[in-house]
Design an enzyme around this catalytic site. Sequence first.
Site, mmCIF file in Angstrom:
data_model
loop_
_atom_site.group_PDB
_atom_site.id
_atom_site.type_symbol
_atom_site.label_atom_id
_atom_site.label_comp_id
_atom_site.label_asym_id
_atom_site.label_seq_id
_atom_site.Cartn_x
_atom_site.Cartn_y
_atom_site.Cartn_z
ATOM 1 N N ARG A 124 4.849 0.561 -6.228
ATOM 2 C CA ARG A 124 4.873 -0.245 -5.006
ATOM 3 C C ARG A 124 3.956 -1.464 -5.123
ATOM 4 O O ARG A 124 4.076 -2.399 -4.345
ATOM 5 C CB ARG A 124 4.417 0.599 -3.813
ATOM 6 C CG ARG A 124 5.355 1.744 -3.500
ATOM 7 C CD ARG A 124 4.732 2.706 -2.515
ATOM 8 N NE ARG A 124 4.544 2.120 -1.217
ATOM 9 C CZ ARG A 124 5.446 2.136 -0.239
ATOM 10 N NH1 ARG A 124 6.606 2.698 -0.438
ATOM 11 N NH2 ARG A 124 5.202 1.585 0.924
ATOM 12 N N TRP B 207 -2.925 -2.683 -1.460
ATOM 13 C CA TRP B 207 -2.441 -4.002 -1.863
ATOM 14 C C TRP B 207 -3.119 -4.970 -0.892
ATOM 15 O O TRP B 207 -2.771 -5.002 0.291
ATOM 16 C CB TRP B 207 -0.924 -4.032 -1.733
ATOM 17 C CG TRP B 207 -0.233 -5.197 -2.360
ATOM 18 C CD1 TRP B 207 0.081 -5.358 -3.679
ATOM 19 C CD2 TRP B 207 0.300 -6.344 -1.686
ATOM 20 N NE1 TRP B 207 0.750 -6.530 -3.860
ATOM 21 C CE2 TRP B 207 0.902 -7.163 -2.662
ATOM 22 C CE3 TRP B 207 0.319 -6.766 -0.360
ATOM 23 C CZ2 TRP B 207 1.512 -8.366 -2.351
ATOM 24 C CZ3 TRP B 207 0.930 -7.972 -0.052
ATOM 25 C CH2 TRP B 207 1.522 -8.757 -1.053
ATOM 26 N N LYS C 35 7.013 -3.509 -4.587
ATOM 27 C CA LYS C 35 8.403 -3.050 -4.518
ATOM 28 C C LYS C 35 8.921 -3.089 -3.093
ATOM 29 O O LYS C 35 10.060 -3.450 -2.839
ATOM 30 C CB LYS C 35 8.476 -1.617 -5.068
ATOM 31 C CG LYS C 35 9.878 -1.031 -5.093
ATOM 32 C CD LYS C 35 10.721 -1.711 -6.128
ATOM 33 C CE LYS C 35 12.146 -1.236 -6.146
ATOM 34 N NZ LYS C 35 13.018 -2.170 -6.870
ATOM 35 N N GLU D 70 19.973 -15.289 -8.529
ATOM 36 C CA GLU D 70 19.385 -13.990 -8.889
ATOM 37 C C GLU D 70 18.862 -14.010 -10.334
ATOM 38 O O GLU D 70 17.803 -13.439 -10.626
ATOM 39 C CB GLU D 70 20.422 -12.876 -8.677
ATOM 40 C CG GLU D 70 19.983 -11.482 -9.083
ATOM 41 C CD GLU D 70 18.744 -10.955 -8.355
ATOM 42 O OE1 GLU D 70 18.296 -11.579 -7.387
ATOM 43 O OE2 GLU D 70 18.207 -9.928 -8.795
ATOM 44 N N GLU E 15 10.222 -13.670 -11.735
ATOM 45 C CA GLU E 15 9.490 -12.508 -11.219
ATOM 46 C C GLU E 15 8.797 -11.716 -12.329
ATOM 47 O O GLU E 15 7.645 -11.321 -12.192
ATOM 48 C CB GLU E 15 10.518 -11.638 -10.500
ATOM 49 C CG GLU E 15 10.046 -10.407 -9.839
ATOM 50 C CD GLU E 15 11.190 -9.687 -9.132
ATOM 51 O OE1 GLU E 15 10.912 -8.919 -8.233
ATOM 52 O OE2 GLU E 15 12.375 -9.869 -9.502
ATOM 53 N N HIS F 200 21.880 -34.269 -7.659
ATOM 54 C CA HIS F 200 21.178 -34.671 -6.426
ATOM 55 C C HIS F 200 19.677 -34.450 -6.548
ATOM 56 O O HIS F 200 18.981 -34.323 -5.541
ATOM 57 C CB HIS F 200 21.758 -33.925 -5.229
ATOM 58 C CG HIS F 200 23.222 -34.190 -5.043
ATOM 59 N ND1 HIS F 200 23.702 -35.399 -4.618
ATOM 60 C CD2 HIS F 200 24.305 -33.419 -5.301
ATOM 61 C CE1 HIS F 200 25.021 -35.363 -4.592
ATOM 62 N NE2 HIS F 200 25.418 -34.179 -5.011
ATOM 63 N N CYS G 249 0.829 -1.204 0.000
ATOM 64 C CA CYS G 249 0.000 0.000 0.000
ATOM 65 C C CYS G 249 0.863 1.254 0.000
ATOM 66 O O CYS G 249 1.981 1.257 0.506
ATOM 67 C CB CYS G 249 -0.851 0.042 1.264
ATOM 68 S SG CYS G 249 -1.821 -1.417 1.536
ATOM 69 N N LYS H 206 15.023 -13.182 -11.118
ATOM 70 C CA LYS H 206 14.649 -12.100 -12.035
ATOM 71 C C LYS H 206 13.726 -12.616 -13.122
ATOM 72 O O LYS H 206 12.713 -12.008 -13.434
ATOM 73 C CB LYS H 206 15.937 -11.527 -12.640
ATOM 74 C CG LYS H 206 15.990 -10.076 -12.892
ATOM 75 C CD LYS H 206 16.295 -9.196 -11.709
ATOM 76 C CE LYS H 206 15.409 -9.405 -10.531
ATOM 77 N NZ LYS H 206 15.827 -8.763 -9.313
ATOM 78 N N ASN I 85 -1.424 2.152 5.830
ATOM 79 C CA ASN I 85 -0.518 1.155 5.262
ATOM 80 C C ASN I 85 0.018 0.329 6.416
ATOM 81 O O ASN I 85 0.503 0.898 7.393
ATOM 82 C CB ASN I 85 0.620 1.892 4.525
ATOM 83 C CG ASN I 85 1.704 0.959 4.038
ATOM 84 O OD1 ASN I 85 1.511 -0.253 3.990
ATOM 85 N ND2 ASN I 85 2.844 1.510 3.670
ATOM 86 N N GLY I 86 -0.078 -0.986 6.328
ATOM 87 C CA GLY I 86 0.417 -1.836 7.415
ATOM 88 C C GLY I 86 -0.634 -2.878 7.756
ATOM 89 O O GLY I 86 -1.575 -3.105 6.980
HETATM 90 O O1 M6R Z 1 13.853 -3.659 -0.182
HETATM 91 P P1 M6R Z 1 14.495 -5.007 0.020
HETATM 92 O O2 M6R Z 1 15.825 -5.107 -0.608
HETATM 93 O O3 M6R Z 1 14.545 -5.390 1.473
HETATM 94 O O4 M6R Z 1 13.527 -6.013 -0.693
HETATM 95 C C1 M6R Z 1 13.691 -7.396 -0.585
HETATM 96 C C2 M6R Z 1 12.907 -8.146 -1.630
HETATM 97 O O5 M6R Z 1 11.531 -7.905 -1.475
HETATM 98 C C3 M6R Z 1 13.309 -7.738 -3.046
HETATM 99 O O6 M6R Z 1 14.667 -7.882 -3.247
HETATM 100 C C4 M6R Z 1 12.549 -8.567 -4.091
HETATM 101 O O7 M6R Z 1 12.984 -9.882 -4.047
HETATM 102 C C5 M6R Z 1 12.774 -7.947 -5.465
HETATM 103 N N1 M6R Z 1 11.516 -7.614 -6.054
HETATM 104 C C6 M6R Z 1 13.452 -8.821 -6.422
HETATM 105 O O8 M6R Z 1 13.620 -8.206 -7.660
#
Ligand code: M6R
Length: 614
Positions: free
Chosen positions: A27, A72, A609, A487, A494, A510, A2, A491, A96-97
């Site tokens: 966000r 959200w 985000k 990573e 995601e 394994h 949010c 990526k 928010n929260g």
């Molecule tokens: O703001 P942060 O680095 O703590 O966020 C952690 C994860 O939510 C963030 O890295 C997430 O995995 C990304 N969207 C990946 O691209």
Amino acid sequence: MCGIVGYVGRNPAAPILIDSLKKLEYRGYDSAGITVLNSSLTTYKNAGMIADLESILPGEIKGNIGIGHTRWATHGQPNTTNAHPHLSGDIAVVHNGIIENYLELKEKLIQAGYDFKSETDTEVIVHLLHWHLYGEVSSESKKCDILTAFRMTLKELEGSYAIAAVCRNEPGLLVVARKDSPLVLGLGNGEIFAASDVTAFLKHTKSVMFVDDMEIALVRNEGAEFFGIDGTPITKHSTTIEWDIEAAEKAGYQHYMLKEIHEQATSVHDTFSGKVSEMEGSVNLDELNLSNEQIQHLTRIEIIACGTSWNAGLLGKYLFEQLAGIHTDVDTGSEFRYGYPVMCGEVLTIAITQSGETADTLAAVRGAKSYGCRAMAITNVVGSTITRETDSVLYTRAGPEIGVAATKTFTAQMITLYLLALRFGRARGGVNVDDAKNLIIALKRIPGQIQMILNKKDLIQECALQFADSNDYFFIGRHLNYPVALEGALKLKEISYIHAEGYAAGELKHGPLALINDGTPIVAIATKGHTYDKMLSNIKEVKARGAVVIAVADEDDTEIEKYADVVLRIPPSHELLSPILSSVVLQLLAYYTALARGCPVDKPRNLAKSVTVE
Ligand code: M6R
């Protein structure tokens, strides 16, 4: 997650609130709404995008003060009723929260006669505030002042919140408060903005005041007064944000993600600039406030992070162990916070979080601190919560990252970990001065080498197109390239929604080998280094089972062509630094794959985000 915004000033509030909400779109959200305070509380809300909300707004909404929200969904469907703002009598609230004890509060308020319209936890806040202010559901005469009512309300809430409220009985006043969710005020000329982050109002002002945990601010167009939850006045100073609005806009790129990938030559440079001396083979990180002696006495490093930041943390583990000889553990925030860690000796906790607001990381760091550890943060956001909860902060200087997929903040985190490991390595005698000089020379070449990769991005796009219809992808690497593989997979999954897994290449036999079929794409990070020959064996292993191998390899590697189907090249660099270059290649591979599949690159489904709830 949010996003909340608020405005009080001399201009019409509605267009400012909508514009600010659009800046927070990145966000992640599924409904949106605004309330403008005039002779009544004019409220519009809608499921869907901000554009949907705009389509139901009248041409003009009178009123120079208001609040807005992108939701959200956590408690209840993403529909119009559950969208914020929520109202109780003459009060409107956005939040928010998560309010953890909302069911208990809801029951109490229902007994008191309050009628709940939504399924949200937020609605308890607005009714509770009304109850404390007026004493009963139908009363319009105040029992106390708004600050007292707010304080009493907050005292009853368990969980996390950033709240903004307006009240028809309090014209010209915006009330905000926070606990464990970000909130910042922007100070304009005769106007004040409130938002979950500065990008919401950056085009109006760079002068900001951060609201701290358990603080309330009474905000009027001429200024803001801060109070503790016990009512004690708090003196606040403003800070100036260095980012400018251009840094937060797309600058002609199709997506923020592509722009942010391209900014890495600069962001990587900015992150190490002024901190390394090639002549002396030294790294200056004064902001750590750690003497050589304290560094020498460290017995363990505990890295805490989530998602991409965790992947950077895994690279950090290898660097701290190799360069500084310090045993290092890497935990996700969500696991660490509910574990029973053994934190004896001189343990340094390092929280890695680009946003500085990830709820699990924050909670885990609080846990680590409760064991008496020193805690430091690596973050990209000045003034974020993590910076106030740790003993020292190293800022990555990546500039604002808007795309949900972390790119330039990841490489900036890796650079920061190199600096830290080198600094620790020098202090502990793990790295001699000549090796340090060589590493620094290699480090300074990285921005130019990133640019070389970007200049040849068409080749990566071609490769992405070739495999864009695949259902599964595997990424394999060894040692320093293992976090790169993780990573790369994160990526891709995601933003393209392709199932992708990252594996330590030695782990293939394994289990995962059973999944390799004819045509399964396997990205093998096979840059030159001490595990290169082992990687070639792994490549042969998967080829023998029908996989199609996309290798990420050095420019001058001729051997690899014998085994891989496609080779994506990086300029040759120091073994320790090549993960940065390989990561840029994999970011582009993910980007172009998602683009080919028509995915919403900057705002992938179900993701946010900044993950400010557990
Ligand atoms: O703001 P942060 O680095 O703590 O966020 C952690 C994860 O939510 C963030 O890295 C997430 O995995 C990304 N969207 C990946 O691209």
